[in-house]
Design a protein around this motif. Structure first.
Motif, PDB file in Angstrom:
ATOM      1  N   ALA A   1     -71.482 114.003  13.535  1.00 49.83           N
ATOM      2  CA  ALA A   1     -70.777 115.021  14.320  1.00 49.83           C
ATOM      3  C   ALA A   1     -71.242 114.948  15.768  1.00 49.83           C
ATOM      4  O   ALA A   1     -72.422 114.735  16.044  1.00 49.83           O
ATOM      5  CB  ALA A   1     -71.052 116.417  13.765  1.00 49.83           C
ATOM      6  N   TRP A   2     -70.276 115.111  16.683  1.00 48.60           N
ATOM      7  CA  TRP A   2     -70.554 115.229  18.119  1.00 48.60           C
ATOM      8  C   TRP A   2     -70.021 116.582  18.558  1.00 48.60           C
ATOM      9  O   TRP A   2     -68.875 116.947  18.257  1.00 48.60           O
ATOM     10  CB  TRP A   2     -69.842 114.141  18.902  1.00 48.60           C
ATOM     11  N   VAL A   3     -70.844 117.333  19.277  1.00 44.77           N
ATOM     12  CA  VAL A   3     -70.494 118.719  19.619  1.00 44.77           C
ATOM     13  C   VAL A   3     -70.792 118.990  21.093  1.00 44.77           C
ATOM     14  O   VAL A   3     -71.846 118.590  21.608  1.00 44.77           O
ATOM     15  CB  VAL A   3     -71.284 119.726  18.749  1.00 44.77           C
ATOM     16  N   VAL A   4     -69.870 119.675  21.747  1.00 41.16           N
ATOM     17  CA  VAL A   4     -70.108 120.237  23.074  1.00 41.16           C
ATOM     18  C   VAL A   4     -69.900 121.743  22.941  1.00 41.16           C
ATOM     19  O   VAL A   4     -68.832 122.201  22.533  1.00 41.16           O
ATOM     20  CB  VAL A   4     -69.150 119.664  24.133  1.00 41.16           C
ATOM     21  N   ALA A   5     -70.959 122.512  23.248  1.00 42.93           N
ATOM     22  CA  ALA A   5     -70.895 123.964  23.106  1.00 42.93           C
ATOM     23  C   ALA A   5     -71.383 124.621  24.395  1.00 42.93           C
ATOM     24  O   ALA A   5     -72.228 124.076  25.105  1.00 42.93           O
ATOM     25  CB  ALA A   5     -71.753 124.420  21.926  1.00 42.93           C
TER      26      ALA A   5
ATOM     27  N   VAL B   1     -75.575 103.772  19.332  1.00 41.82           N
ATOM     28  CA  VAL B   1     -74.120 103.943  19.387  1.00 41.82           C
ATOM     29  C   VAL B   1     -73.756 105.421  19.452  1.00 41.82           C
ATOM     30  O   VAL B   1     -72.911 105.844  20.256  1.00 41.82           O
ATOM     31  CB  VAL B   1     -73.454 103.274  18.161  1.00 41.82           C
ATOM     32  N   VAL B   2     -74.388 106.235  18.610  1.00 42.80           N
ATOM     33  CA  VAL B   2     -74.113 107.671  18.582  1.00 42.80           C
ATOM     34  C   VAL B   2     -74.484 108.306  19.916  1.00 42.80           C
ATOM     35  O   VAL B   2     -73.745 109.130  20.463  1.00 42.80           O
ATOM     36  CB  VAL B   2     -74.874 108.347  17.426  1.00 42.80           C
ATOM     37  N   CYS B   3     -75.625 107.912  20.468  1.00 38.59           N
ATOM     38  CA  CYS B   3     -76.074 108.441  21.751  1.00 38.59           C
ATOM     39  C   CYS B   3     -75.101 108.075  22.872  1.00 38.59           C
ATOM     40  O   CYS B   3     -74.756 108.914  23.709  1.00 38.59           O
ATOM     41  CB  CYS B   3     -77.468 107.910  22.052  1.00 38.59           C
TER      42      CYS B   3
ATOM     43  N   LEU C   1     -79.009 113.246  17.601  1.00 37.40           N
ATOM     44  CA  LEU C   1     -79.574 113.010  16.267  1.00 37.40           C
ATOM     45  C   LEU C   1     -81.003 113.547  16.125  1.00 37.40           C
ATOM     46  O   LEU C   1     -81.902 112.864  15.639  1.00 37.40           O
ATOM     47  CB  LEU C   1     -79.522 111.512  15.922  1.00 37.40           C
ATOM     48  N   MET C   2     -81.162 114.801  16.549  1.00 39.57           N
ATOM     49  CA  MET C   2     -82.455 115.477  16.412  1.00 39.57           C
ATOM     50  C   MET C   2     -82.376 116.722  15.553  1.00 39.57           C
ATOM     51  O   MET C   2     -83.283 117.023  14.778  1.00 39.57           O
ATOM     52  CB  MET C   2     -83.000 115.833  17.808  1.00 39.57           C
ATOM     53  N   LEU C   3     -81.279 117.467  15.653  1.00 45.19           N
ATOM     54  CA  LEU C   3     -81.197 118.787  15.022  1.00 45.19           C
ATOM     55  C   LEU C   3     -81.357 118.752  13.515  1.00 45.19           C
ATOM     56  O   LEU C   3     -81.796 119.733  12.910  1.00 45.19           O
ATOM     57  CB  LEU C   3     -79.876 119.472  15.378  1.00 45.19           C
TER      58      LEU C   3
END
Length: 259
Positions: free
Chosen positions: A247-251, A27-29, A110-112
């Protein structure tokens, strides 16, 4: 065995049962795939690819790009979804065997949380071209709080990873040369039929290894019974809860040369 090697071993042992156990991870992916930037790309990295949840979505979004699926667990790569066209690389996010400024998009779900955050972010920034995007999901402080509280006072060891607060994550991104375009956080609660199913689920996805201060000997029966009783005391209508702070992040990688 080093801590990184122990984590790698934990995920390799879980590889064959990971896909069936990792409902939340899918789901997160999938939600992270929805946040991919509208841009062209020549090289896309799926860092911490696991068994390949993101593979189809990444190929659909970047059909012309070369794609590399990277994971430091050989076991995960061996059961990577069949039919995938990605190049597969067994490597640690702390030390990627890739040229500096070679990738346009780095995707990581979900790796960091399993990495030394500043080290991994610096390496991600190194392999990204200036203006390239890092799109990732991770977990934050407060995740698995029920497990922490169930073990409290039973021994002097840690039983979950130390997850960062969102402010710490944001600062680490800035320090590593990223500009945050988007950062979303959300609380998600999983429910289990009983306490033992909750603990087993954590093992089935390879997430039960704790790098720092972990207990190495087995927990005694009486202590395990107390842990289960504490978890069961939290039971709700839907089952025994386990909380994730997500958390979902685009940087964006800064354009300056940091290599």
């Amino acid at each position: 065995m080093t801590e990184r090697a122990a984590i790698r071993s934990s995920f390799s042992r879980a590889a064959t049962r990971y896909a069936s156990a990792a409902g939340l991870q899918r789901v997160v992916c999938d939600r992270l795939l929805e946040l991919l930037p509208d841009r062209s790309a020549r090289l896309v990295l799926d860092l911490g690819c696991g068994t390949g949840f993101a593979s189809t979505g990444l190929h659909e979004r970047f059909p012309e790009a070369m794609q590399c699926a990277v994971d430091f667990s050989l076991g995960m790569l061996r059961v990577h979804e069949q039919g995938d066209r990605s190049a597969r690389i067994c490597a640690d996010a702390h030390r990627l065997p890739l040229a500096s400024a070679s990738a346009d998009v780095l995707f990581s779900s979900l790796m960091l949380q399993w990495c030394d955050l500043p080290v991994a972010l610096a390496e991600c920034r190194r392999v990204l071209r200036g203006g390239g995007h890092m799109c990732f999901s991770t977990v934050l402080h407060g995740t698995l709080a029920e497990i922490d509280e169930a073990f409290a006072g039973l021994d002097a060891h840690r039983h979950t990873v130390s997850f960062p607060a969102i402010e710490v994550l944001a600062a680490a991104l800035t320090d590593s040369g990223f500009a945050v375009d988007l950062m979303r956080s959300e609380t998600h609660v999983e429910y289990f039929t009983d306490a033992r199913a909750l603990l087993q689920s954590n093992r089935d996805i390879g997430a039960s290894h704790v790098p720092d201060g972990a207990r190495r000997a087995l927990l005694g029966r009486a202590a395990l019974r107390q842990v289960c009783n504490r978890l069961e005391a939290r039971r709700e209508e839907l089952g025994v809860p386990l909380t994730y702070q997500l958390a979902w992040v685009v940087a964006r990688a800064s354009s300056g040369d940091r290599n």
